[in-house]
Design a protein around this motif. Structure first.
Motif, PDB file in Angstrom:
ATOM      1  N   VAL A  81      33.180  62.146  60.498  1.00  0.00           N
ATOM      2  CA  VAL A  81      33.988  62.140  61.721  1.00  0.00           C
ATOM      3  C   VAL A  81      33.403  63.123  62.731  1.00  0.00           C
ATOM      4  O   VAL A  81      33.252  62.820  63.917  1.00  0.00           O
ATOM      5  CB  VAL A  81      35.456  62.491  61.402  1.00  0.00           C
ATOM      6  CG1 VAL A  81      36.222  62.780  62.677  1.00  0.00           C
ATOM      7  CG2 VAL A  81      36.115  61.365  60.633  1.00  0.00           C
ATOM      8  N   SER A  82      33.029  64.323  62.246  1.00  0.00           N
ATOM      9  CA  SER A  82      32.494  65.335  63.155  1.00  0.00           C
ATOM     10  C   SER A  82      31.206  64.828  63.802  1.00  0.00           C
ATOM     11  O   SER A  82      31.007  64.960  65.015  1.00  0.00           O
ATOM     12  CB  SER A  82      32.188  66.630  62.395  1.00  0.00           C
ATOM     13  OG  SER A  82      33.305  66.984  61.620  1.00  0.00           O
ATOM     14  N   ILE A  83      30.343  64.233  63.000  1.00  0.00           N
ATOM     15  CA  ILE A  83      29.063  63.766  63.543  1.00  0.00           C
ATOM     16  C   ILE A  83      29.291  62.632  64.532  1.00  0.00           C
ATOM     17  O   ILE A  83      28.753  62.642  65.643  1.00  0.00           O
ATOM     18  CB  ILE A  83      28.136  63.303  62.396  1.00  0.00           C
ATOM     19  CG1 ILE A  83      27.711  64.522  61.574  1.00  0.00           C
ATOM     20  CG2 ILE A  83      26.907  62.578  62.945  1.00  0.00           C
ATOM     21  CD1 ILE A  83      27.084  64.179  60.248  1.00  0.00           C
ATOM     22  N   LEU A  84      30.119  61.679  64.133  1.00  0.00           N
ATOM     23  CA  LEU A  84      30.372  60.550  65.026  1.00  0.00           C
ATOM     24  C   LEU A  84      31.007  61.012  66.327  1.00  0.00           C
ATOM     25  O   LEU A  84      30.793  60.432  67.383  1.00  0.00           O
ATOM     26  CB  LEU A  84      31.279  59.521  64.345  1.00  0.00           C
ATOM     27  CG  LEU A  84      30.650  58.717  63.212  1.00  0.00           C
ATOM     28  CD1 LEU A  84      31.645  57.729  62.650  1.00  0.00           C
ATOM     29  CD2 LEU A  84      29.401  57.987  63.708  1.00  0.00           C
ATOM     30  N   HIS A  85      31.794  62.076  66.234  1.00  0.00           N
ATOM     31  CA  HIS A  85      32.440  62.588  67.447  1.00  0.00           C
ATOM     32  C   HIS A  85      31.435  63.307  68.337  1.00  0.00           C
ATOM     33  O   HIS A  85      31.419  63.120  69.548  1.00  0.00           O
ATOM     34  CB  HIS A  85      33.572  63.537  67.063  1.00  0.00           C
ATOM     35  CG  HIS A  85      34.198  64.223  68.238  1.00  0.00           C
ATOM     36  ND1 HIS A  85      34.917  63.531  69.193  1.00  0.00           N
ATOM     37  CD2 HIS A  85      34.203  65.511  68.631  1.00  0.00           C
ATOM     38  CE1 HIS A  85      35.333  64.377  70.108  1.00  0.00           C
ATOM     39  NE2 HIS A  85      34.910  65.579  69.802  1.00  0.00           N
TER      40      HIS A  85
END
Lengths: 534, 433, 382
Positions: free
Chosen positions: C35-39
Motif C-alpha cells: 500500500v505504501s509503495i503504491l501510494h
C-alpha cells in the motif's frame, strides 16, 4: 386587559341569552357574513371585538362559529369569500360545509382556503366563555369540569355571575369548585379574608394565587398567604412521595414488559436474542396497522392489537427460530451474532416497507388524561393501564409456566434436555413454542409501548439494553426476578431523578447494577441446584 | 475535457434556455453528493432530505440541467455514525469528485465532516437550524442561526404572551446548550431573575418524562405566566408531548415553544392534545403562498403519498440548491472557488413569499415565523417578523464570540474576525491569506 | 503465578516459530508495504495508485482489527465475552483526542491558547484538572495505555474477585460501556459532550491533513497490529495462556487445581484493554473525531460479531472478520445506501448458520486443528 373584560362582559350576557333562551331572532345571512368578515379581516388585537360582535348578534349559529374558530376550523374560500367550516383537514383537499347554512360543500383544495386564525390568548378567552355557558347545563359532570376550568381565569363580571349561579347550584363538588374560583379571584384582588378559604386547597391555581399574594404590598395578606402555603406544602409532601412512587412503578412496569419476553427466550432458553427489541417494535407497528385498518376506532383497534401483536411477533419468532436458531443448538453464543443480523434486517425492513418516519398511534379517549386522586395527585391513565397490563401479562406468563403442560415441559427441557427427551417430551416442539411465547410477549410489550413512546424503526434499540439489564439483575431464568428487578430499577431511577437529573440517575442505576452483580454474581434470585450450572 | 468549451456550451445553452437534451447528453454530468443518514437513529429525520434533494435534482434536470449538463446525484449512507460521516464525505470529494455536497443534520456530524470539506476544498450546504458559533469558508448554512429562531421566539413570548417565568428544556448536546446559554443571557439582559429561569437537560431519546413534566408544572404554579422553551431533539419529543397532554398541561396555561419540532415530527404524534403549543421556524407547510403550494404538490407527487409533509429543513435545501444553481450559473462553472465567490449576494425566492440572500458570513436571510400546532399536525402562523433576518454566525450574547464577525469576501476572507483586536483568529491558513 | 517459567526472551520469541504467526506477519508486512509503495511511487493518474483516502480507510480497518484481536484474546482464550470492549477503545481514543486537542493551541476558532474551543463555547474559564499533562505527547501516550488499563483493572478486580462469570459478566461489561457513554454525553464532564473532540490539526508536529502523515499513521497502525498480535500469541502460547485456556474450558476445575484463576483473568483482561486503548488512540487521528458513540453498547456488540465472523480463538480470524465486515460496510453504504443493512444482516446470519467456525474455519479446514474444542455446556453461559 380591558379589551378582554369588555369582551367577556358582552359575551357572558349574550351567551347566557343564547343558552337559556331558544333562538328567536334569526339574523339575516348578510349580517352573519359581515360579522364573520370582521372576524376574518381584523388583527389579533381586534379579533376580540369581532368575537364580541358575533356573540352579541344573538345568532344561534354563533356558538358553532366560535367553536369552529376556537379549533382553527373556520375558513373562507379565497375567491368567493364564502365562509365554511372545515370538517376534515388532512391531505390536499379538505372537506368543508357552509358556515351559514351548514350544508356540506364537499372537497375544496387547501390552496383555495383561507383559514381564520386564532392564537392562545383568544382561545383561552373563548374557553372561559364556553365554560361559563357550560355552568348552566344539566349534566353535573360537565358543570364540574367547567367550574374547575374557571379557577384562576375569572374577572369581576364573571365572579358576579358565578355568585348568582352558586345560589342555584345543588351539586356540592361544583359548589366547592365555584367557591374556590371566587376565593382565588378575591385573593388576586387582595382580599385577606378569602385566604382562609384556600388554605387547604391543593389546586395549582390556588397555590399560584397565594404565591403571588405573598409578594403583595399588604403585609397582612402576605403573611396570611405564607401561612396558608405552608399548610398546603405539608399536604403536598405526601402527594409528591406518592407521585414519585407512581412514576417509579410506571417506569418499572415498562421495563418489566420490555424484559419479560426476554426473560423467557434468554432466561429460560438461553438464546441471546438481540432481535428482541425488534419483536417489540413489530408489536407496536401492529397496533399502528390495526388503527389504520379501523379508522375512527382507535380504542377497538388497540384492544384488537393485543392478540394481533402477540400473534405477529410470535409468528416472527417462530420464523426466526425455524430459520436460524434451531441450527445453532448448543451454540447459544452464536445466536447473539445471528439475531444481531436479524435485528438489522428487521429494522431496515420496516424503514423500507413502511417508512423511516415515526408512525402516529392514536391514544383512545379512555386512555388519555389522568385520574384525579386529589387536586395535586393525578395518575396518568395511559401509564396506569400499562402498569395493569404489565401485571396481567406477568400473571398470565406465571400461569402458563406453572400450571400448564407446556410450562412443565419447558422447565423440564431447560433443566435437562436429554432427560426430558427420554421422558417423551418433544424438545423441538417445546423450543418452538417457548420462543414463540417469548416473542409474542415482546409483541405485547410493543402494543403497550405504542401508547407511551415513538413508534418508529428505532423503538427496539432503545429497549434492548435495558431489557438485558433487567433480566440479568433479576437473575437469569427467574420470572419473579424480572418483575422485582424491573419495578425496583424503575423506582430507584425515579427516586434519583429529582436529585441527580435524568442522565446521572441512569448512570447511577447502571453503576448500581455493576456493583450489585459483584455482591450477588447471579442476580437477585439466583437459580438453585444443578440448573444453575447449565 | 476542455473546461472553456464546457463553459461556452453551458452559456450558449443558457442563452437558448430551452431544450438542451442533445448537449446535456454529451457532457459529463455535474455530480451532487447527498450525505444524509438513511439508517440508524437519524434516518428518521434525514431520509426525507435525501428524497428532497433527489426531487430537486430531478426537477432541475427536467428543466434542462445546469450549464447544459445533467446533474447526477451521488447518494451515500453515513448511517448516523459520526466518523462514517467524515469517511463518506472524503469518499464523495476524493473518489466520486462531487461538485457540491448537501447533507448532515446533527451538529456533531457537521463537526466531523468540517475538516474534510475544508481540507479537500469542497462545498457543503447544511440545511438544519444550528447553534451558530461557526463559520467555515466551505460550508453554507441554510438553516437558522440562533438569532433567526430562538431570540425572535422568546421576544414573541415575552411581548405578546407576557411570559415571566421560563423553563429552558433541552437534550444534552451542543445546540440546546448554546441556544439556552444565549437565551439565558438574553433573558437576564431583559430583567428576568435567576429564580425565574429553570434549565433542564435530558439525554438523547429520553422517554420517561414523568418527573420532569411534574417539575415544570410545579415551576409554573408560582403565580407568573410560564412558558417552556424546548430544544428537545427528535425522538424524545413524542413521549414528552404525550406526558404533557396526560398531565393536563395545556397550551393556554404553559405554552411550549419548540425549535426542533416540525411537521415531520408531528406526523408521528397524535396532535389533538397539543393544539396551541408553539414552534418557531423559518417555514411552515401551512404558509399560504403559491410557491409553497407548488413545492408541496411536487413533493406529494414525488413521494406518491397524499399525506406527505414538508418542513423547514426541506425548504432550506430548496433554497440552498437554488442558491447553488444560481451561483454556478453566475460563475459559469462548478469550480468550488468560483462558486464560493459568486454565491455571496445571490438571492432566490424562498417558499414563504420572500427572498433568501446568501450573506458574506455564509448564512442566509430568513423570515422568522411562530406557529401554533393544529389538530391536523400543521402549524397556524400567529406571528412573523416584518422582514427577513440575516443569520448571525457569532452570537452577540456570548462573551467569547461577542466581538467576532465573519466575512468571506475579499479582502477580509475570515470566518472569525475579532473587531476589537482587529485580528483573524484561529486557522493559520486564513491568517496567511 | 502469572510469570512463565521460561525466560522473557523465549516467551516473546515463541510466536515467531508458529506457522500461523509467520503467515500473518508476512501478509501484514507485505500488505502495508504494498500500500505504501503504491501510494508513494505511482502517480495519481495510475489506476493502481492507492489514494490517501484509501490509505486512511485501510488505517481505520487496521485499528478495528487490533480492537478485534483484543476482544478475541479475552473471548477466545479466556472465555470472557466482553460486550463492553468499545469502552477501552474509546477511553484510549479520548486520551489521544485530548492530546490532539491541546496541540491545536491558539489555532482554535476563539484563539484561546489553553482552552479547547468547546470549553470557551460553554464559558469555562480554566482547564479541568484531568486535562493537565495532555499537552505533552509522552504523557498522553502513557495515558493511552494507562487509562484503559486502569479501568479494566478496577472493573476486572471487582468482577473476577467475586467470580462473576458468563452472561452476568457480559451484561455488566455492557452496563459499564453504557454508563460511560451516558457520562461522556454530559457536557459537564468536560469531554465535549455529544460533539466529542474534533478539528485536530497536528500530531507530534506533523500536519494531520497531509498525505505523508496519513501514510505514517497507517504504517504505525500496521506495526501496532503486528506487535499486538505477537503479544497476544505470546501470551496464548505461554504457560499463562494455557492456564487461561483452562479457565475458559473449566474454570472451577482450574481453580481446584490450585491456580489463582482471578489473577490470570485480570492480567489477560488488562492487557486486552490496553490493546483496545492503543487501537482507539490510533483510530482517532485517522478518522478525525472521537465522540461518545464509540462507547455505544451496539458498537461493542458489533466488534464481537466481527470476531465471531472471522473465527473465534484464532486471532487472525478476528483480523479477517474486522476488515471484511468494515470493508463490506464501506462498499455497501456507498453502492446500495438503502439496502446495505439487509446485506450486512444477511451476511451475519448466513455466516453463523453456514460457517460455525467463522471464516478462519475455512482456512483451517485443511490444516491440523490446534485449538481445543469448547465444550457446549460451557459456552451456554459464556
Amino acid at each position: 386587559m380591558s379589551i378582554r373584560r369588555l369582551l367577556t362582559q358582552g359575551l357572558i350576557v349574550c351567551c347566557l341569552l343564547l343558552s337559556s333562551v331558544p333562538a328567536h331572532a334569526q339574523s339575516s345571512d348578510d349580517q352573519a357574513q359581515t360579522l364573520l368578515q370582521a372576524l376574518a379581516d381584523s388583527s389579533y388585537a381586534d379579533k376580540a371585538g369581532a368575537i364580541n360582535d358575533i356573540a352579541k348578534s344573538g345568532d344561534d349559529r354563533a356558538r358553532g362559529w366560535l367553536d369552529a374558530f376556537a379549533n382553527g376550523k373556520l375558513s373562507r374560500i379565497e375567491k368567493s369569500g364564502q365562509f365554511v367550516i372545515v370538517l376534515e383537514n388532512r391531505g390536499r383537499n379538505w372537506t368543508v360545509a357552509d358556515a351559514l347554512t351548514g350544508e356540506p360543500i364537499g372537497e375544496v383544495s387547501r390552496r383555495d382556503l383561507d383559514s381564520i386564525r386564532i392564537n392562545n390568548s383568544l382561545r383561552r378567552d373563548l374557553d372561559g366563555i364556553l365554560a361559563v355557558i357550560d355552568l348552566t347545563v344539566k349534566d353535573p359532570a360537565r358543570r364540574l369540569t367547567a367550574a374547575r376550568a374557571l379557577r384562576g381565569s375569572i374577572d369581576d363580571t364573571m365572579a358576579e355571575r358565578i355568585g348568582d349561579l352558586l345560589k342555584d347550584e345543588d351539586d356540592s363538588r361544583v359548589r366547592d369548585a365555584l367557591k374556590e374560583a371566587i376565593a382565588i379571584h378575591q385573593v388576586q384582588l387582595g382580599d385577606v379574608s378569602a385566604v382562609s378559604a384556600l388554605s387547604g386547597s391543593l389546586n395549582s391555581e390556588a397555590r399560584s394565587a397565594l404565591t403571588a399574594a405573598t409578594r403583595s404590598d399588604d403585609p397582612e395578606l402576605a403573611a396570611a398567604a405564607k401561612d396558608a402555603l405552608k399548610k398546603i406544602r405539608q399536604k403536598l409532601k405526601w402527594n409528591h412521595a406518592a407521585e414519585t412512587l407512581y412514576f417509579g412503578l410506571s417506569l418499572g412496569s415498562v421495563l418489566v414488559l420490555a424484559a419479560i419476553g426476554l426473560a423467557i427466550t434468554f432466561g429460560v432458553m438461553g438464546v441471546i436474542n438481540m432481535a428482541h427489541g425488534e419483536l417489540i417494535m413489530l408489536g407496536a407497528y401492529t397496533t399502528w396497522g390495526m388503527q389504520q385498518l379501523l379508522p375512527g376506532q382507535p380504542g377497538l383497534a388497540l384492544i384488537l392489537a393485543i392478540p394481533a401483536g402477540f400473534l405477529v411477533s410470535a409468528l416472527a419468532g417462530i420464523a426466526i427460530e425455524r430459520s436460524v436458531i434451531q441450527f445453532l443448538k448448543g451454540r447459544p453464543l452464536e445466536t447473539l451474532l445471528a439475531t444481531f443480523g436479524i435485528s438489522l434486517i428487521l429494522q431496515q425492513l420496516v424503514r423500507t416497507v413502511i417508512s423511516p418516519l415515526n408512525r402516529t398511534v392514536i391514544t383512545p379517549d379512555w386512555m388519555s388524561g389522568s385520574v384525579m386522586i386529589n387536586e395535586a395527585l393525578s395518575l396518568t391513565l395511559n401509564r396506569l393501564y400499562v402498569i395493569g397490563f404489565a401485571l396481567v401479562v406477568f400473571a398470565g406468563l406465571m400461569l402458563i409456566m406453572r400450571k400448564t403442560r407446556l410450562g412443565l415441559e419447558v422447565r423440564a427441557v431447560t433443566q435437562n434436555r436429554a432427560m426430558a427427551r427420554a421422558m417423551g417430551i418433544k424438545a423441538t416442539r417445546v423450543d418452538i413454542l417457548t420462543f414463540a411465547l417469548g416473542s409474542g410477549v415482546a409483541g405485547l410489550a410493543g402494543v403497550a409501548l405504542s401508547q407511551i413512546t415513538n413508534v418508529g424503526p428505532n423503538l427496539g434499540q432503545n429497549y434492548i439494553i435495558d431489557s438485558f439489564m433487567v433480566v440479568v439483575f433479576g437473575g437469569v431464568g427467574n420470572l419473579w426476578g424480572t418483575l422485582v428487578a424491573g419495578l425496583s430499577l424503575g423506582t430507584i431511577n425515579q427516586l434519583l431523578e429529582p436529585w441527580a437529573g435524568a442522565v446521572l440517575a441512569k448512570i447511577v442505576v447502571l453503576v448500581f447494577i455493576i456493583l450489585f452483580i459483584q455482591k450477588r454474581p447471579r442476580g437477585l434470585f439466583p437459580q438453585k441446584g444443578r440448573a444453575a450450572e447449565g | 475535457m476542455n473546461v472553456k468549451r464546457v463553459i461556452k456550451l453551458g452559456l450558449s445553452a443558457l442563452a437558448v434556455s430551452a431544450s438542451l437534451t442533445a448537449t446535456a447528453a454529451d457532457l459529463p454530468p455535474i455530480k451532487v453528493g447527498i450525505l444524509h443518514s438513511l439508517s440508524g437513529t437519524m434516518a428518521i429525520s434525514e431520509s426525507t432530505l435525501k428524497d428532497t434533494m433527489l426531487m430537486l435534482i430531478k426537477k432541475q434536470n427536467a428543466e434542462g440541467g445546469l450549464l447544459g449538463r445533467k446533474i447526477e446525484p451521488v447518494v451515500v449512507d453515513p448511517a448516523s455514525n459520526w466518523p462514517l460521516f467524515a469517511e463518506k464525505a472524503r469518499e464523495l470529494l476524493a473518489r466520486d469528485k462531487v461538485d457540491v455536497i448537501f447533507g448532515n443534520w446533527t451538529s456533531v456530524s457537521r463537526k466531523s465532516v468540517l475538516p474534510v470539506v475544508e481540507e479537500l476544498n469542497g462545498l457543503l450546504f447544511y440545511p438544519v437550524q444550528y447553534e451558530g458559533e461557526e463559520s467555515s469558508e466551505n460550508v453554507f448554512y441554510t438553516g437558522a442561526a440562533p438569532n433567526q429562531q430562538a431570540i425572535p421566539a422568546v421576544n414573541y413570548l415575552m411581548n405578546e404572551v407576557g411570559v415571566k417565568r421560563w423553563v429552558l428544556a433541552g437534550t444534552d448536546y451542543v445546540y440546546p446548550r448554546t441556544t439556552n446559554k444565549i437565551l439565558e443571557a438574553y433573558l437576564k439582559d431583559h430583567g428576568v431573575a435567576d429564580s425565574d429561569i429553570m434549565i433542564n437537560y435530558t439525554p438523547f431519546g429520553h422517554s420517561n418524562w414523568q418527573s420532569i413534566v411534574a417539575d415544570i408544572k410545579k415551576f409554573g404554579n408560582q403565580g407568573k405566566k410560564t412558558a417552556v422553551v424546548s430544544t428537545i431533539n427528535g425522538d424524545a419529543n413524542v413521549p414528552f408531548y404525550r406526558e404533557l397532554a396526560n398531565q393536563g398541561v395545556k397550551a393556554s396555561d404553559i405554552p411550549v415553544v419548540a425549535f426542533s419540532v416540525g411537521e415531520q415530527e408531528l406526523s408521528g404524534i397524535d396532535t389533538k392534545p397539543l393544539v396551541g403549543h408553539l414552534a418557531a421556524w423559518n417555514y411552515f407547510m401551512s404558509v399560504d403562498n403559491d410557491a409553497n403550494y407548488d413545492f408541496i404538490d411536487s413533493w406529494i407527487n414525488y413521494t406518491g403519498n397524499d399525506n406527505a409533509v414538508t418542513n423547514d429543513p426541506m425548504e432550506a435545501h430548496y433554497i440552498g440548491f437554488n442558491l447553488w444553481v444560481q451561483a454556478v450559473r453566475k460563475a459559469g462553472t462548478t469550480d468550488v472557488d468560483a462558486v464560493k465567490d459568486a454565491i455571496i449576494g445571490v438571492s432566490v425566492p424562498n417558499l414563504t413569499g420572500g427572498y433568501a440572500t446568501m450573506m458574506p458570513n455564509h448564512h442566509i436571510t430568513k423570515p422568522v415565523l411562530i406557529g401554533e400546532i393544529q389538530d391536523n399536525g400543521q402549524f397556524s402562523v400567529v406571528w412573523q417578523t416584518p422582514s427577513t433576518v440575516a443569520g448571525d454566525a457569532w452570537s452577540d450574547f456570548l462573551p467569547g464570540s461577542r466581538d467576532l464577525i465573519s466575512d468571506w469576501r475579499k479582502p477580509l476572507r475570515c470566518g472569525n474576525y475579532n473587531v476589537v483586536e482587529k485580528t483573524c483568529g484561529g486557522k493559520e491558513k486564513v491568517a496567511a491569506n | 503465578m502469572t510469570r512463565s517459567p521460561n525466560s522473557a526472551g523465549m516467551w516473546l520469541a515463541r510466536p515467531f516459530t508458529e506457522r500461523s504467526t509467520q503467515w500473518f506477519l508476512g501478509i501484514l508486512t507485505l500488505a502495508v508495504a504494498l500500500v505504501s509503495i503504491l501510494h508513494l511511487a505511482l502517480p495519481v493518474s495510475n489506476p493502481l495508485h492507492v489514494s490517501a483516502y484509501t490509505v486512511t480507510l485501510l488505517g481505520k480497518y487496521l485499528c478495528y482489527a487490533l480492537l478485534a484481536v483484543a476482544v478475541d484474546l479475552v473471548w477466545g482464550f479466556l472465555g470472557i465475552l466482553s460486550l463492553g470492549h468499545g469502552a477501552f477503545f474509546a477511553v484510549g481514543g479520548y486520551a489521544m483526542g485530548m492530546y490532539l486537542m491541546r496541540q491545536i493551541g491558539d489555532r482554535g476558532v476563539y484563539g484561546n491558547p489553553t482552552l479547547p474551543d468547546f470549553m470557551v463555547f460553554l464559558n469555562w474559564d480554566q482547564l479541568p484538572w484531568y486535562w493537565h499533562g495532555f499537552d505533552m505527547a509522552w504523557f498522553a501516550f502513557v495515558m493511552v495505555l494507562l487509562a484503559p488499563g486502569l479501568l479494566a483493572l478496577v472493573f476486572g478486580f471487582l468482577a473476577f474477585r467475586s467470580r462473576v462469570t458468563g452472561v452476568y459478566l457480559s451484561i455488566i461489561t455492557q452496563a459499564l460501556t453504557f454508563a460511560l457513554m451516558l457520562a461522556f454525553f454530559r457536557n459537564e464532564m468536560g469531554f465535549g459532550g455529544n460533539n466529542g473532540l474534533t478539528d485536530f490539526k497536528d500530531i507530534l508536529g506533523f500536519n494531520l491533513r497531509t498525505d505523508a502523515t496519513r501514510l505514517g499513521l497507517f504504517i504505525a497502525t500496521g506495526v501496532a497490529l503486528g506487535l499486538g498480535y505477537i503479544i497476544c500469541r505470546a501470551i496464548v502460547g505461554s504457560k499463562l495462556g494455557r492456564v487461561s485456556i483452562a479457565c475458559r474450558d473449566a474454570e472451577a476445575r482450574t481453580r481446584f487445581l490450585g491456580y489463582r484463576v482471578e489473577r490470570v483473568q485480570l492480567f489477560v483482561f488488562v492487557v486486552s484493554a490496553m490493546l483496545a486503548g492503543v487501537a482507539g488512540a490510533l483510530y482517532v487521528p485517522q478518522v478525525g473525531i472521537i465522540n461518545p458513540s464509540e462507547f455505544s453498547p451496539l458498537f461493542s456488540i458489533e466488534v464481537v460479531v466481527w470476531v465471531a465472523l472471522g473465527g473465534r480463538a484464532t486471532l487472525y480470524g478476528a483480523v479477517i472478520g474486522a476488515i471484511l465486515v468494515n470493508y463490506a460496510k464501506t462498499v455497501f453504504t456507498g453502492v446500495m445506501p438503502d439496502a446495505w443493512l439487509f446485506a450486512l444482516g444477511g451476511l451475519f446470519v448466513l455466516v453463523t448458520v453456514l460457517l460455525p467456525k467463522g471464516i478462519a474455519g475455512l482456512i483451517r479446514h485443511r490444516k491440523v486443528d490446534t485449538t481445543p474444542e469448547t465444550p457446549a455446556g460451557k459456552e451456554a453461559t459464556a
